[in-house]
Design an enzyme around this catalytic site. Structure first.
Site, PDB file in Angstrom:
ATOM      1  N   ASP A  87      -6.513  -6.605   4.556  1.00 13.07           N
ATOM      2  CA  ASP A  87      -7.534  -6.092   3.650  1.00 13.07           C
ATOM      3  C   ASP A  87      -8.420  -7.254   3.173  1.00 13.07           C
ATOM      4  OD1 ASP A  87      -9.003  -4.566   1.894  1.00 13.07           O
ATOM      5  OD2 ASP A  87      -7.311  -3.856   0.717  1.00 13.07           O
TER       6      ASP A  87
ATOM      7  N   TYR B 218       0.815  -1.222   0.000  1.00 13.77           N
ATOM      8  CA  TYR B 218       0.000   0.000   0.000  1.00 13.77           C
ATOM      9  C   TYR B 218       0.846   1.268   0.000  1.00 13.77           C
ATOM     10  CZ  TYR B 218      -3.876  -3.073   0.657  1.00 13.77           C
ATOM     11  OH  TYR B 218      -4.791  -4.073   0.462  1.00 13.77           O
TER      12      TYR B 218
ATOM     13  N   LYS C 245       2.399 -14.893   5.370  1.00 16.61           N
ATOM     14  CA  LYS C 245       2.706 -15.864   4.326  1.00 16.61           C
ATOM     15  C   LYS C 245       4.229 -16.059   4.330  1.00 16.61           C
ATOM     16  CE  LYS C 245       1.354 -18.438   0.856  1.00 16.61           C
ATOM     17  NZ  LYS C 245       0.532 -19.636   1.049  1.00 16.61           N
TER      18      LYS C 245
HETATM   19  O1  LIG Z   1      -8.642   2.592  -0.792  1.00 16.53           O
HETATM   20  C1  LIG Z   1      -9.304   1.821  -1.466  1.00 16.53           C
HETATM   21  O2  LIG Z   1      -9.859   2.159  -2.505  1.00 16.53           O
HETATM   22  C2  LIG Z   1      -9.499   0.404  -1.017  1.00 16.53           C
HETATM   23  C3  LIG Z   1      -9.048   0.190   0.392  1.00 16.53           C
HETATM   24  C4  LIG Z   1      -9.574  -1.053   0.967  1.00 16.53           C
HETATM   25  O3  LIG Z   1     -10.044  -1.951   0.315  1.00 16.53           O
HETATM   26  C5  LIG Z   1      -9.566  -1.189   2.417  1.00 16.53           C
HETATM   27  O4  LIG Z   1      -8.934  -0.401   3.106  1.00 16.53           O
HETATM   28  O5  LIG Z   1     -10.168  -2.146   2.911  1.00 16.53           O
HETATM   29 MG   LIG Z   2     -10.733  -3.615   1.527  1.00 14.09          MG
END
Ligand SMILES: O=C(O)CCC(=O)C(=O)O
Ligand SMILES: [Mg+2]
Ligand SMILES: NC(=O)C1=CN([C@@H]2O[C@H](COP(=O)(O)OP(=O)(O)OC[C@H]3O[C@@H](n4cnc5c(N)ncnc54)[C@H](OP(=O)(O)O)[C@@H]3O)[C@@H](O)[C@H]2O)C=CC1
Length: 473
Positions: free
Chosen positions: A362, A160, A237
């Site tokens: 996520d 990210y 993982k």
């Molecule tokens: O920032 C996004 O568009 C997706 C982020 C996401 O899926 C989350 O933080 O769960």
């Molecule tokens: Mg998400």
């Protein structure tokens, strides 16, 4: 100080001391309405928050909402490409705690995620997503009530960070050349591997600091839970990505066995201790054989290492943890990421806090939410040491936007997390009570209505669900 917005005249900021919020009776809380279904979700949610605070505290406490802009709304207000204006950042910086609706992120190109940007700008390193079943909520699972987990997701790094290079770009080609011709051959363990010349490249940084501060928060949370739920599972993982995901696990164990030594026991330690409790005459080697079933086929060096581990554990913690004392400690174990996806479905009651890196968390938080009633019921919080932003797990669900039909439960429960974080427990409890009663009475939005037996028809609108919650306070 602000270009296009003005804070409410009444109210004051939430400040922070030692990472904890100090909350006035009339806090100013910035909110971002959000894109897509945000237009439906926010008004419904705000109504519930205000009604709960009013009923719980009369005129002694009140939230002064401060509308700030991000996403499409911000571009309309501030101009093209002004997705995250400085005004919005300044407001969150000044007032400390904010709540937001979902924001759209284009796929493949275009702007990077505004949601992720907010987490990184404010260093909101712990994404906390409880997945708890509400009685009466329909679920595709037979025993959804057995799932009661909290995903503690590292929120600032991993892929990210968004450091990647497009296939065919000049830097990508240079990087592949450098890796193929220099760095990979200089690393013997990589053998003759080469990166395909037509690859895109992404970087996955996992730091010790980032991993350990997340695990520290997860442990602190575990210590506040009832004894039966005092369990932290490090999800990784690490079998495949040894120096990122594997390191996350190792740093996690290092942190808990140093900072929380008297409060925790690791799963392996518990085996060593209980083996000795079962047979006080057990030798170190016999104990090592029992904790590692593959002991016989290991090299002598590896066998020595396991014996060394058994000896060290018994010397270090037998007095404080032996003779069953370890059963009173927070258990820390680890599970490989793919396995945890099936474990939360087949043996949900064996898990409590799932500490994860960013990407795994996520995925896992959507999967766990599905068991507990779906994304319409999945709240979340992004917590740092000097600010916090509350937001649902789900996104903008564009096909439902503006139709007053999606479930505001997720945003409302994010607000419940915010009220609890602020110490406004009474208001939080009212909302939870109202929501539970509405669901139990079949007063639900389309997502839950379609799963109910028999299906509820017609389902409530988003706004009607909010009204039902308030009615059931
Ligand atoms: O920032 C996004 O568009 C997706 C982020 C996401 O899926 C989350 O933080 O769960
Ligand atoms: Mg998400
Ligand atoms: N923190 C954030 O702001 C996040 C933003 N996003 C962004 O959102 C956009 C859309 O992402 P997408 O993949 O469609 O995922 P979404 O989470 O937005 O929606 C996926 C599906 O989940 C269900 N759902 C979502 N929200 C609700 C709700 N409130 N009530 C009931 N059901 C709900 C719907 O299922 P069904 O139609 O089957 O009923 C919906 O079609 C993307 O740009 C993505 O990047 C994604 C995640 C988090």
């Amino acid at each position: 100080m602000y270009e296009k917005i003005t804070p409410p005249q009444v109210g004051s900021p939430i400040t922070f001391k030692d990472g904890e919020p100090i909350v006035p009776d009339n806090p100013i809380i910035p909110f971002i309405r959000g894109d897509g279904t945000g237009i439906d979700l926010w008004p419904a949610s705000e109504r519930v928050f205000d009604a709960a605070v009013k009923q719980a505290y009369g005129d002694t406490r009140k939230i002064s909402w401060f509308k700030v802009y991000a996403g499409d709304e911000a571009c309309e207000m501030y101009g093209t490409y002004q997705y995250l204006p400085e005004d919005t950042l300044a407001a969150i910086r000044e007032f400390g705690v904010a709540i937001k609706g979902p924001l759209t992120t284009p796929i493949g190109g275009g702007i990077r995620s505004l949601n992720v940007a907010l987490r990184q700008i404010f260093d909101l390193y712990a994404c906390v997503r409880p997945c708890t079943y509400y009685q009466g909520t329909p679920s595709p699972h037979k025993n959804p009530e057995k799932l009661d987990v909290i995903v503690y997701r590292e929120n600032t790094e991993d892929i990210y960070l968004g450091i990647e290079w497009k296939q065919g770009s000049e830097i990508c080609d240079r990087l592949i050349k450098l890796l193929n011709e220099d760095l990979i051959p200089a690393t013997p363990e990589h053998g003759t591997k080469q990166i395909p010349l037509d690859a895109g490249i992404g970087i996955k940084p996992i730091s010790k600091h980032g991993s350990q501060r997340l695990v520290r928060r997860a442990m602190q949370h575990a210590l506040r839970l009832p004894k039966a739920k005092q369990l932290v599972t490090l999800v990784h993982k690490g079998n495949i990505m040894k120096y990122t995901e594997g390191a996350f696990r190792d740093w996690g164990y290092e942190l808990v066995t140093s900072e929380f030594r008297m409060e925790c026991v690791t799963e392996r330690e518990s085996w060593i201790l209980s083996n000795k409790e079962g047979n006080p005459d057990l030798t170190i080697e016999e104990n090592a054989r029992e904790i590692d079933p593959g002991y016989e086929s290991m090299t002598p060096d590896k066998q020595d290492a396991i014996c060394g581990e058994v000896k060290a554990v018994l010397e270090a913690i037998w007095d404080s943890h032996g003779n069953g004392q370890w059963k009173e400690k927070v258990m820390v174990n680890d599970r490989i990421a793919d396995s945890i996806f099936q474990q939360i479905q087949t043996r949900p009651n064996e898990y409590s806090i799932l500490a994860t890196m960013n990407l795994n968390g996520d995925y896992l938080s959507d999967a766990a939410a599905a068991i507990a009633g779906g994304l319409g019921m999945a709240p979340g919080a992004n917590i740092g040491d000097s600010s916090a932003i509350f937001e649902a797990t789900h996104g903008t669900a564009p096909k439902h936007a503006g139709r007053d039909r999606v479930n505001p439960g997720s945003v409302i429960l994010s607000g419940v997390m915010m009220l609890e974080y602020m110490g406004w427990q009474e208001a939080a409890e009212l909302i939870k009570k109202g929501m539970a009663a509405a669901i139990a009475g079949g007063e639900v939005t389309y997502d839950l209505a379609r799963l109910m037996e028999p299906p509820v028809d017609p389902p409530l609108k988003c706004s009607e669900f909010a009204e039902a919650i308030i009615r059931h306070f």
